[in-house]
Design a protein around this motif. Structure first.
Motif, short mmCIF file in Angstrom:
data_model
loop_
_atom_site.label_atom_id
_atom_site.label_comp_id
_atom_site.label_asym_id
_atom_site.label_seq_id
_atom_site.Cartn_x
_atom_site.Cartn_y
_atom_site.Cartn_z
N GLY A 33 6.18 -2.64 -0.62
CA GLY A 33 5.01 -1.90 -1.07
C GLY A 33 4.54 -2.33 -2.44
N THR A 34 5.50 -2.68 -3.29
CA THR A 34 5.15 -3.17 -4.62
C THR A 34 4.34 -4.46 -4.52
N ILE A 35 4.77 -5.35 -3.65
CA ILE A 35 4.05 -6.60 -3.46
C ILE A 35 2.65 -6.33 -2.90
N ALA A 36 2.58 -5.44 -1.91
CA ALA A 36 1.29 -5.11 -1.30
C ALA A 36 0.33 -4.51 -2.32
N GLY A 37 0.84 -3.64 -3.17
CA GLY A 37 -0.01 -3.02 -4.19
C GLY A 37 -0.63 -4.03 -5.13
N HIS A 38 0.12 -5.08 -5.43
CA HIS A 38 -0.38 -6.13 -6.31
C HIS A 38 -1.35 -7.07 -5.60
N LEU A 39 -1.06 -7.41 -4.34
CA LEU A 39 -1.79 -8.50 -3.70
C LEU A 39 -2.98 -8.08 -2.86
N SER A 40 -2.96 -6.85 -2.32
CA SER A 40 -4.05 -6.45 -1.44
C SER A 40 -5.38 -6.46 -2.17
N GLN A 41 -6.37 -7.08 -1.57
CA GLN A 41 -7.70 -7.14 -2.17
C GLN A 41 -8.56 -5.95 -1.79
N THR A 42 -8.24 -5.34 -0.65
CA THR A 42 -9.02 -4.19 -0.20
C THR A 42 -8.36 -2.87 -0.57
N GLY A 43 -7.09 -2.93 -0.97
CA GLY A 43 -6.36 -1.69 -1.26
C GLY A 43 -6.04 -0.90 0.00
N LYS A 44 -6.02 -1.60 1.15
CA LYS A 44 -5.79 -0.94 2.43
C LYS A 44 -4.73 -1.72 3.21
N ALA A 45 -3.67 -1.03 3.58
CA ALA A 45 -2.61 -1.65 4.37
C ALA A 45 -2.42 -0.87 5.67
N GLY A 46 -1.85 -1.54 6.66
CA GLY A 46 -1.53 -0.92 7.94
C GLY A 46 -0.05 -0.99 8.21
N TYR A 47 0.46 0.00 8.93
CA TYR A 47 1.90 0.08 9.21
C TYR A 47 2.08 0.35 10.69
N ILE A 48 2.60 -0.62 11.43
CA ILE A 48 2.81 -0.45 12.87
C ILE A 48 4.21 0.10 13.07
N GLY A 49 4.27 1.34 13.54
CA GLY A 49 5.55 2.03 13.75
C GLY A 49 5.86 2.20 15.22
N SER A 50 7.11 2.44 15.50
CA SER A 50 7.56 2.69 16.86
C SER A 50 7.33 4.15 17.23
N PHE A 51 8.12 5.02 16.62
CA PHE A 51 8.04 6.46 16.86
C PHE A 51 8.03 7.18 15.50
N PRO A 52 7.41 8.36 15.40
CA PRO A 52 7.37 9.07 14.12
C PRO A 52 8.66 9.84 13.83
N ILE A 53 9.78 9.14 13.87
CA ILE A 53 11.07 9.73 13.53
C ILE A 53 11.30 9.58 12.03
N PRO A 54 12.23 10.36 11.44
CA PRO A 54 12.41 10.31 9.98
C PRO A 54 12.65 8.91 9.43
N GLU A 55 13.41 8.09 10.12
CA GLU A 55 13.68 6.73 9.65
C GLU A 55 12.39 5.95 9.41
N VAL A 56 11.43 6.10 10.34
CA VAL A 56 10.18 5.37 10.23
C VAL A 56 9.25 6.02 9.21
N VAL A 57 9.17 7.35 9.23
CA VAL A 57 8.34 8.08 8.27
C VAL A 57 8.79 7.79 6.84
N MET A 58 10.10 7.72 6.66
CA MET A 58 10.67 7.41 5.35
C MET A 58 10.19 6.05 4.84
N GLY A 59 10.16 5.07 5.75
CA GLY A 59 9.71 3.74 5.37
C GLY A 59 8.24 3.71 5.03
N ILE A 60 7.43 4.41 5.82
CA ILE A 60 5.99 4.51 5.54
C ILE A 60 5.77 5.09 4.15
N ASN A 61 6.46 6.18 3.85
CA ASN A 61 6.28 6.85 2.57
C ASN A 61 6.76 6.00 1.40
N ALA A 62 7.88 5.32 1.57
CA ALA A 62 8.39 4.47 0.49
C ALA A 62 7.40 3.34 0.19
#
Length: 344
Positions: free
Chosen positions: A128-157
């Motif tokens: 996320g740190t790299i994305a924050g620096h490099l994204s030109q649009t300020g918009k990222a996408g996250y392809i997840g499997s299921f909305p279980i805590p393990e995945v939600v945790m990664g999205i939030n981090a």
């Protein structure tokens, strides 16, 4: 070696260790990484162990059958490597009390069932740190499997780290209801690119999203589970590499020594179970330096991405300033941080 079914009596000799994978060992991601751990186990313990693996085992009744066949054929340690195997592991373990079972990313334990995981979210903070620096649009996408805590945790981090660099950064997750479907992953990535998203990451098993990022000329994305740079040499910014081998050696040795006990294990960057892969040469030195600072801060304990203040996506404060979420709170996480655009 692949599984040969049938009942066999337990015998003296090598410890028989069985692995079940939800996908193929050639997925270049999650299952590949677990199988690398199996190979490391063989390399380290040699003739003291004999391993078996079964690929493409779905999270359903077929999993129960495979677990039972492994137990019946003399395997004394069985590693179930996908979240949805949990109920079946518990059920079969009750029928084979002398067999030790370990469930990756699970939460249900018993006298002969242990759980183990890795702090993938620590790697997401680096990405996320790299994305924050490099994204030109300020918009990222996250392809997840299921909305279980393990995945939600990664999205939030990922979102929290990116927004420390760009407070206007947004992250759009899409759930595809499977761990590995290259066509769905690619379709989701294309739809994201069409919406102006220029960084795509995923919590699914293969490199399909990265390949779309490469084709579309996006800023990039991140490998999941293993280094995927061979599939997208320009778009692959770095990878979260899962290093399961040392745990598999420890678990097998404990069974051999008679010291194995049920419990839960959740190491991360500090212990080397989560590894950040090589950085793409196109990343500016100052961005690499920022990513390394986040990585090293998590290793030495000076930085935790889940230390407040943290608001949720509605703007409501969820974590007060200076407070750090506990492991239990992380493992039950079912809300999104500010900047995440929840799925409809």
């Amino acid at each position: 070696m692949p599984l040969v079914g049938g009942r066999a009596l337990a015998q003296e000799g090598p410890l028989k260790v069985g692995f079940i994978y939800i996908g193929t060992i050639n997925d270049n991601g999650w299952n590949y990484a677990h199988n690398q751990g199996r190979l490391y186990l063989e390399e380290q313990l040699g003739d003291a162990v004999e391993t078996t693996y079964v690929e493409n085992v779905p999270e359903g009744p077929d999993c129960e059958r495979v677990l039972r066949e492994l137990a019946q054929s003399g395997h004394n340690l069985i590693l179930a490597t996908s979240f949805g195997y949990g109920d079946y592991v518990i059920k079969v373990a009750q029928q084979f009390p002398d067999v030790k079972f370990e469930h990756a990313t699970g939460y249900q334990r018993s006298e002969n069932v242990a759980t183990y995981n890795a702090r993938f979210h620590e790697g997401r903070a680096v990405c996320g740190t790299i994305a924050g620096h490099l994204s030109q649009t300020g918009k990222a996408g996250y392809i997840g499997s299921f909305p279980i805590p393990e995945v939600v945790m990664g999205i939030n981090a990922f979102a929290l780290a990116a927004r420390k660099i760009n407070p206007d950064f947004t992250l759009t997750p899409v759930f595809i209801s499977t761990w590995n479907d290259p066509a769905r992953e690619a379709d989701a990535a294309r739809a994201m690119a069409d919406q102006g998203i220029d960084v795509i990451t995923q919590h699914t098993d293969g490199p399909a999203a990265l390949q779309v990022a490469e084709e579309r000329g996006l800023v990039g994305g991140f490998g999941q589970g293993a280094d995927m740079s061979a599939f997208a040499p320009n778009a692959h910014l770095t990878a979260i590499i899962d290093n399961w081998g040392p745990h598999y050696v420890d678990a097998a040795q404990a069974v051999i020594d008679g010291t194995w006990e049920s419990g839960d294990r959740w190491p991360g960057l500090k212990e080397g179970e989560v590894v950040i892969g090589p950085y793409n040469e196109k990343i500016p030195a100052e961005v690499v330096e920022a990513a390394e600072a986040v990585k090293n801060g998590q290793i030495d304990g000076s930085f935790n991405i889940f230390t407040g203040p943290i608001n949720d996506h509605t703007g409501t404060e969820r974590v007060a300033a200076g407070v750090t979420l506990t492991d239990q709170e992380l493992l039950t996480m079912d809300w999104y941080v500010e900047g995440v655009i929840p799925p409809a």
